[in-house]
Design a protein around this motif. Structure first.
Motif, PDB file in Angstrom:
ATOM      1  N   ASP A  86       0.904  -1.161  -0.005  1.00 30.80           N
ATOM      2  CA  ASP A  86      -0.027  -0.136  -0.114  1.00 30.80           C
ATOM      3  C   ASP A  86       0.814   1.330  -0.127  1.00 30.80           C
ATOM      4  OD1 ASP A  86       0.821   0.567   2.688  1.00 30.80           O
ATOM      5  OD2 ASP A  86      -0.832  -0.459   3.475  1.00 30.80           O
ATOM      6  N   VAL A  87       0.220   2.401  -0.167  1.00 30.00           N
ATOM      7  CA  VAL A  87       1.086   3.638  -0.166  1.00 30.00           C
ATOM      8  C   VAL A  87       1.905   4.110   0.892  1.00 30.00           C
ATOM      9  CG1 VAL A  87       0.959   6.265  -0.404  1.00 30.00           C
ATOM     10  CG2 VAL A  87      -0.479   4.823  -1.762  1.00 30.00           C
ATOM     11  N   TRP A  88       1.245   3.697   2.007  1.00 25.98           N
ATOM     12  CA  TRP A  88       2.091   4.134   3.287  1.00 25.98           C
ATOM     13  C   TRP A  88       3.195   3.015   3.424  1.00 25.98           C
ATOM     14  CZ3 TRP A  88       3.404   1.109   7.866  1.00 25.98           C
ATOM     15  CH2 TRP A  88       3.653   1.818   8.757  1.00 25.98           C
ATOM     16  N   ARG A  89       3.121   1.714   3.432  1.00 27.98           N
ATOM     17  CA  ARG A  89       4.384   0.890   3.326  1.00 27.98           C
ATOM     18  C   ARG A  89       5.369   1.175   2.356  1.00 27.98           C
ATOM     19  NH1 ARG A  89       2.224  -1.871   7.002  1.00 27.98           N
ATOM     20  NH2 ARG A  89       0.141  -2.126   7.096  1.00 27.98           N
ATOM     21  N   LEU A  90       4.991   1.610   1.006  1.00 26.05           N
ATOM     22  CA  LEU A  90       5.932   1.709   0.245  1.00 26.05           C
ATOM     23  C   LEU A  90       6.718   3.174   0.512  1.00 26.05           C
ATOM     24  CD1 LEU A  90       3.786   1.076  -3.385  1.00 26.05           C
ATOM     25  CD2 LEU A  90       5.845  -0.305  -2.360  1.00 26.05           C
ATOM     26  N   HIS A  91       6.020   3.987   1.026  1.00 28.40           N
ATOM     27  CA  HIS A  91       6.597   5.300   1.279  1.00 28.40           C
ATOM     28  C   HIS A  91       7.587   5.094   2.367  1.00 28.40           C
ATOM     29  CE1 HIS A  91       6.730   9.194   3.762  1.00 28.40           C
ATOM     30  NE2 HIS A  91       6.998   9.680   2.612  1.00 28.40           N
ATOM     31  N   CYS A 105      10.162   9.334  -1.681  1.00 25.33           N
ATOM     32  CA  CYS A 105      10.204   9.868  -0.304  1.00 25.33           C
ATOM     33  C   CYS A 105       9.185  10.801  -0.045  1.00 25.33           C
ATOM     34  CB  CYS A 105      11.602  10.442   0.376  1.00 25.33           C
ATOM     35  SG  CYS A 105      12.904   8.805   0.241  1.00 25.33           S
ATOM     36  N   ASN A 106       8.399  11.228  -1.233  1.00 25.85           N
ATOM     37  CA  ASN A 106       7.472  12.348  -1.306  1.00 25.85           C
ATOM     38  C   ASN A 106       6.186  11.607  -1.400  1.00 25.85           C
ATOM     39  OD1 ASN A 106       5.328  13.835  -2.345  1.00 25.85           O
ATOM     40  ND2 ASN A 106       6.939  15.458  -3.055  1.00 25.85           N
ATOM     41  N   GLU A 107       5.423  11.410  -0.326  1.00 25.20           N
ATOM     42  CA  GLU A 107       4.114  10.490  -0.529  1.00 25.20           C
ATOM     43  C   GLU A 107       3.246  11.072  -1.406  1.00 25.20           C
ATOM     44  OE1 GLU A 107       1.364   8.463   3.020  1.00 25.20           O
ATOM     45  OE2 GLU A 107       2.521  10.275   3.721  1.00 25.20           O
ATOM     46  N   GLU A 108       3.187  12.342  -1.780  1.00 27.34           N
ATOM     47  CA  GLU A 108       2.235  12.915  -2.632  1.00 27.34           C
ATOM     48  C   GLU A 108       2.584  12.080  -3.973  1.00 27.34           C
ATOM     49  OE1 GLU A 108       1.780  17.056  -3.006  1.00 27.34           O
ATOM     50  OE2 GLU A 108       1.476  17.249  -0.729  1.00 27.34           O
ATOM     51  N   THR A 109       3.784  11.838  -4.086  1.00 31.17           N
ATOM     52  CA  THR A 109       4.222  11.347  -5.553  1.00 31.17           C
ATOM     53  C   THR A 109       3.826   9.881  -5.748  1.00 31.17           C
ATOM     54  OG1 THR A 109       6.165  12.902  -5.594  1.00 31.17           O
ATOM     55  CG2 THR A 109       6.212  10.744  -6.918  1.00 31.17           C
ATOM     56  N   ILE A 110       4.000   9.179  -4.803  1.00 29.95           N
ATOM     57  CA  ILE A 110       3.440   7.769  -4.449  1.00 29.95           C
ATOM     58  C   ILE A 110       1.876   7.746  -4.720  1.00 29.95           C
ATOM     59  CG2 ILE A 110       3.235   5.757  -3.176  1.00 29.95           C
ATOM     60  CD1 ILE A 110       6.076   6.385  -1.883  1.00 29.95           C
ATOM     61  N   GLU A 111       1.259   8.606  -4.124  1.00 25.21           N
ATOM     62  CA  GLU A 111      -0.177   8.500  -3.971  1.00 25.21           C
ATOM     63  C   GLU A 111      -0.702   8.768  -5.406  1.00 25.21           C
ATOM     64  OE1 GLU A 111      -1.424  11.206  -1.200  1.00 25.21           O
ATOM     65  OE2 GLU A 111      -1.129  10.071   0.599  1.00 25.21           O
ATOM     66  N   LYS A 112      -0.037   9.790  -6.204  1.00 22.21           N
ATOM     67  CA  LYS A 112      -0.418  10.069  -7.436  1.00 22.21           C
ATOM     68  C   LYS A 112      -0.159   8.868  -8.595  1.00 22.21           C
ATOM     69  CE  LYS A 112       0.319  13.514 -11.186  1.00 22.21           C
ATOM     70  NZ  LYS A 112       1.451  13.169 -12.133  1.00 22.21           N
ATOM     71  N   GLU A 113       1.038   8.357  -8.392  1.00 25.09           N
ATOM     72  CA  GLU A 113       1.379   7.277  -9.418  1.00 25.09           C
ATOM     73  C   GLU A 113       0.457   5.979  -9.028  1.00 25.09           C
ATOM     74  OE1 GLU A 113       5.249   6.815 -10.039  1.00 25.09           O
ATOM     75  OE2 GLU A 113       5.682   9.005 -10.123  1.00 25.09           O
ATOM     76  N   PHE A 114       0.283   5.865  -7.350  1.00 23.86           N
ATOM     77  CA  PHE A 114      -0.515   4.586  -7.353  1.00 23.86           C
ATOM     78  C   PHE A 114      -1.937   4.632  -7.982  1.00 23.86           C
ATOM     79  CE2 PHE A 114      -2.399   1.747  -4.234  1.00 23.86           C
ATOM     80  CZ  PHE A 114      -1.340   0.845  -3.708  1.00 23.86           C
ATOM     81  N   ASP A 115      -2.570   6.046  -7.767  1.00 23.23           N
ATOM     82  CA  ASP A 115      -3.868   6.016  -8.168  1.00 23.23           C
ATOM     83  C   ASP A 115      -3.614   5.824  -9.725  1.00 23.23           C
ATOM     84  OD1 ASP A 115      -4.777   6.530  -5.856  1.00 23.23           O
ATOM     85  OD2 ASP A 115      -5.014   8.678  -6.016  1.00 23.23           O
ATOM     86  N   GLU A 116      -2.806   6.130 -10.461  1.00 21.95           N
ATOM     87  CA  GLU A 116      -2.475   6.027 -11.834  1.00 21.95           C
ATOM     88  C   GLU A 116      -2.503   4.603 -12.373  1.00 21.95           C
ATOM     89  OE1 GLU A 116       0.741   8.336 -13.102  1.00 21.95           O
ATOM     90  OE2 GLU A 116      -0.329  10.008 -12.845  1.00 21.95           O
TER      91      GLU A 116
END
Length: 142
Positions: A86-91, A105-116
Motif C-alpha cells: 500500500d502507499v504507506w508501506r511503500l513510502h 520519499c514524497n508521499e504525494e508522488t507515490i499517491e498520485k502514481e499509485f492512483d494511476e
C-alpha cells in the motif's frame, strides 16, 4: 538512478523482493513465512531475534523485519499472502532507502502514481476485505 527514470514499479518490486527474502529467513527459522499463528499460540514472542542481525516484530496482521540491509514492514494478506503493498508501506520503504528511492520519499508522488496504476489496472486490491494491493493479472487487465 535519477529521479526521472525511477518508476513506481521498481519501488514495488524492490519492496516485494525484500519481503520475500525476509520471510524466507522466517521460514528457515520457524518453518513458515507467516509466523502470526506461532505468536497467537505463544510459541514465539511478539518480537525477537531470528538470527544474528535479523529481528522481527509482529503487529496486528503484519510484521516488521530488521536486517542489516534495512527494514521492511508489511501486512500479511487475508490468506497469508506476502506480496501485498500500500502507499504507506511503500513510502516508509522508500524513506529508509533515499539514495535508491528518493523520488518516492514524497508521499504525494507515490499517491498520485499509485492512483494511476489503479486506473490503468496495473494493480488491484488483494481482496475486498483488505487494504493491500497486488500486481494485477495482465490477462484480467486486457
Amino acid at each position: 538512478m535519477s529521479d526521472q527514470n525511477e518508476t513506481l514499479e521498481t519501488l514495488i518490486n524492490d519492496f516485494i523482493s525484500m519481503v520475500d527474502s525476509s520471510t524466507l529467513i522466517l521460514e528457515n527459522k520457524f518453518g513458515t513465512r507467516d509466523i502470526r499463528r506461532l505468536w497467537y499460540t505463544k510459541a514465539i514472542k511478539r518480537r525477537g531475534r531470528v538470527t544474528r542481525g535479523v529481528k522481527y516484530e509482529l503487529h496486528g496482521i503484519g510484521c516488521r523485519i530488521n536486517l542489516s540491509t534495512g527494514t521492511v514492514d508489511f501486512d500479511y494478506g487475508p490468506n497469508g499472502e506476502i506480496n501485498g503493498f500500500d502507499v504507506w508501506r511503500l513510502h516508509n520503504f522508500a524513506c529508509e532507502r533515499p539514495s535508491k528511492h528518493r523520488k518516492y520519499c514524497n508521499e504525494e508522488t507515490i499517491e498520485k502514481e499509485f492512483d494511476e496504476y489503479i486506473t490503468l489496472k496495473k494493480i488491484k486490491k488483494i481482496s475486498a476485505i483488505s487494504n493491500l494491493y497486488v500486481w494485477a493479472d495482465l490477462k484480467e487487465a486486457n
